[in-house]
Design a protein around this motif. Sequence first.
Motif, PDB file in Angstrom:
ATOM      1  N   ASP A   4      63.060 -86.466  35.473  1.00  0.00           N
ATOM      2  CA  ASP A   4      63.184 -85.028  35.229  1.00  0.00           C
ATOM      3  C   ASP A   4      64.049 -84.443  36.340  1.00  0.00           C
ATOM      4  O   ASP A   4      63.660 -84.500  37.505  1.00  0.00           O
ATOM      5  CB  ASP A   4      61.803 -84.348  35.327  1.00  0.00           C
TER       6      ASP A   4
ATOM      7  N   THR B 236      69.039 -83.895  34.522  1.00  0.00           N
ATOM      8  CA  THR B 236      69.292 -85.249  35.021  1.00  0.00           C
ATOM      9  C   THR B 236      70.754 -85.648  34.828  1.00  0.00           C
ATOM     10  O   THR B 236      71.353 -85.353  33.804  1.00  0.00           O
ATOM     11  CB  THR B 236      68.343 -86.234  34.302  1.00  0.00           C
TER      12      THR B 236
ATOM     13  N   SER C 263      61.140 -86.990  39.777  1.00  0.00           N
ATOM     14  CA  SER C 263      61.491 -85.623  39.424  1.00  0.00           C
ATOM     15  C   SER C 263      62.151 -84.930  40.604  1.00  0.00           C
ATOM     16  O   SER C 263      61.827 -85.204  41.763  1.00  0.00           O
ATOM     17  CB  SER C 263      60.259 -84.853  38.933  1.00  0.00           C
ATOM     18  N   GLU C 264      63.094 -84.055  40.280  1.00  0.00           N
ATOM     19  CA  GLU C 264      63.807 -83.227  41.267  1.00  0.00           C
ATOM     20  C   GLU C 264      64.192 -84.020  42.508  1.00  0.00           C
ATOM     21  O   GLU C 264      63.874 -83.624  43.626  1.00  0.00           O
ATOM     22  CB  GLU C 264      62.950 -82.014  41.654  1.00  0.00           C
TER      23      GLU C 264
END
Length: 467
Positions: A296, A281, A313-314
């Motif tokens: 994340d 991150t 996330s991602e």
Amino acid sequence: MNKTTAIVLAAGKGTRMKSDLPKVLHRVAGAPMVDHVVQAALDAGADDAVVVVGHRRDLVEAHLTERFGDRVRTAVQAEQKGTGHAVMCGLPELKDATTALLLYGDTPLVRSDDLGRLLEVRGQQKVALITCKVPDPMGYGRILREGGRVVAIREQRDCNAEQLLVDEVNPGMYAVDVAFLREALAALTPDNEQGELYLTDIVAMAARHESVADCDADHRTLVGVNDRAQLSAAEEDLYRRIGDDLRRAGCTVRASARIDVGVEIGTDAIIEHGAVLRGKTKVGPGARIDVGCVLDDVEVAAEAYLKPYTVASESIIGERAQTGPFAHLRPQSQLDEEAKIGNFVEVKKTRLRKGAKASHLAYLGDGDVGENANIGAGTIFCNYDGFQKHKTIIEAGAFIGSDSQLVAPVTIGAGAYVGTGTTVTKDVPADALAIGRAKQANKEGYAPRIKARMKAAKEAAKKAEGS
Ligand code: UD1
Ligand code: CA
């Protein structure tokens, strides 16, 4: 040429962890313990590192290769016969090194500065070690001195009553001349309470040549983790250290935020209480990560505002973009600058271009939303037909009325308008109005009649139940 190779011991099971996972793979602030140790050694100037593996070595080896590539090799200690024996197993991998930096894989808080100093103080001595005074020496090897000089390390279980009172302990960090190390290890004997070959005994051997140097370091950075209570305490310390480093660099980090090692944060960013930032991150300058956000591997650009309980996330969140409260970005989502998703909006593998908005209650999966398009409350991208995923494309400036379903694959042209409650099953041309809902009929005075009918039906049913 002087070459320094670190040997990191990581073959033990870690019985006291009561875990199937090898001890050194337990994580502290996002990274396995062994990573912290190897990284500190490399940062301190070690040219490379050998990790001695044994218990579940397949797991440890696979992890190390993924994390460090060819800067780290492994050596195998098939049976755990003590820390001295473990270093013996690593010797063949030392190759042409002249100095060995010997470390244990369960001391995740060790600082590269201290290891750098340890390498310096060795000078021409056979052994240098770090020692430290601790409030509670329980479990550690005690440092025995004579005339001020370190003469031996005695394990807790081998100490007499007087030695047990010594509060100067061995954190297990040594810089050793490699030629001496080979001789000393060959001379180790297992005459101790555990019947193991103790690495610590090489200190007494070097002391016989008056060739031991020592330095000290803050005991909080030297803790050895043997059980999960110690793991948790070490992790809290590390989070505090990471938070303080960021604060000194100009970020506001509330005390209960948890920022993992490796996360990057720009100046004037604000990380609020209970936010959890993990993996790769990155948070840009002036961004605000509000209470309870969990990120994340997320890139957050400058001045973005993640309102409370954004879970992502991602994904990539652009400059001045906004999310939440209670927004969910699943992998491969991207908000361009000033895009906005509001409460209870779930985004997956979808890009919202500049200024696009979905302010309430929506599922946007496998889509591409054009600049300044507006997606109304309750809109669903029906991306899955039970077999395959399909794409929804909304072009710039389109307006999707509330409670619409866009059945993918489908394209809504630029500037088009989808009326509230429409199920869109075919492409909508640019600037067209799409509307597909049943016509409403109003029947005057009908409500009291229908209510009376329903009330009577309910009473009849009750009566039938009672009889
Ligand atoms: C060790 C030291 C002790 C020191 C303490 C610091 C010895 C004999 N004792 O005790 O003086 O105060 O660390 O934390 O060195 N390992 C192997 N193979 C083995 C045994 C251990 O690879 O055969 C590895 C373990 O996986 C672990 C590290 O060595 O990462 C230390 O072993 P551990 O059993 O935790 O040693 P301590 O009893 O803590
Ligand atoms: Ca230990």
